[in-house]
Scaffold this motif. Structure first.
Motif: not given
Length: 177
Positions: A130-142
């Protein structure tokens, strides 16, 4: 491929996939902060910005762990780069985040101006899915999950990590398309 290798704390030792990739590809160069063991955000920012600038605007930043935070920190300044391949970013708010990297806690991800991909393990002790998904979402990455392999480091037993090489090659090919 032209790439800047950005290890985390302790600099990715001799059996880490980043080191093995560097040994096999003369187009990859490791950035050089003052200290791998006692990382300081400002020092890492300066060293990484210099390395990315020297590599040129097509360079892919290949980061692991704390190196992911450093890469995002520098790339948020819109430094020209080809893209960011970010592996196992730590959760700065998580219980396992190392005190030695406290100066990086202030980095708050935001959309990057370059393409990025986050590669993650399902059982990384330094970040939950979940934390990894938040990080990726914040930077616009998959996010690409590679299964349960711990922190995707030498202790994970990945060796040269062929799966990671394939992911990087596919990412680089997408940048060229």
């Amino acid at each position: 491929m032209i790439g800047v290798v950005v290890p985390g704390i302790d600099g990715s030792g001799p059996e880490h996939w980043q080191t093995l990739w560097e040994q096999g590809d003369s187009g990859l160069a490791r950035f050089a902060p003052s200290s791998w063991e006692a990382p300081e955000r400002d020092d890492w920012r300066l060293a990484l910005a210099a390395a990315v600038s020297a590599a040129g605007p097509r360079a892919i930043v290949i980061a692991h762990s704390l190196g992911c935070l450093a890469a995002v920190d520098v790339l948020l300044d819109r430094l020209p780069a080809g893209g960011a391949f970010l592996v196992a970013p730590p959760d700065v708010d998580g219980p396992a985040y190392p005190d030695a990297a406290a100066s990086f806690r202030g980095i708050r991800p935001a959309p990057l101006a370059v393409p990025a991909i986050v590669v993650a393990s399902d059982d990384d002790p330094f970040s939950s899915p979940a934390a990894t998904a938040r990080f990726a979402g914040a930077i616009g990455a998959s996010v690409v999950s590679v299964g349960a392999h711990g922190h995707l480091n030498a202790a994970s037993g990945l060796g040269d990590w062929p799966e990671g090489r394939r992911l990087l090659a596919a990412f680089a090919a997408g940048l060229s398309a």
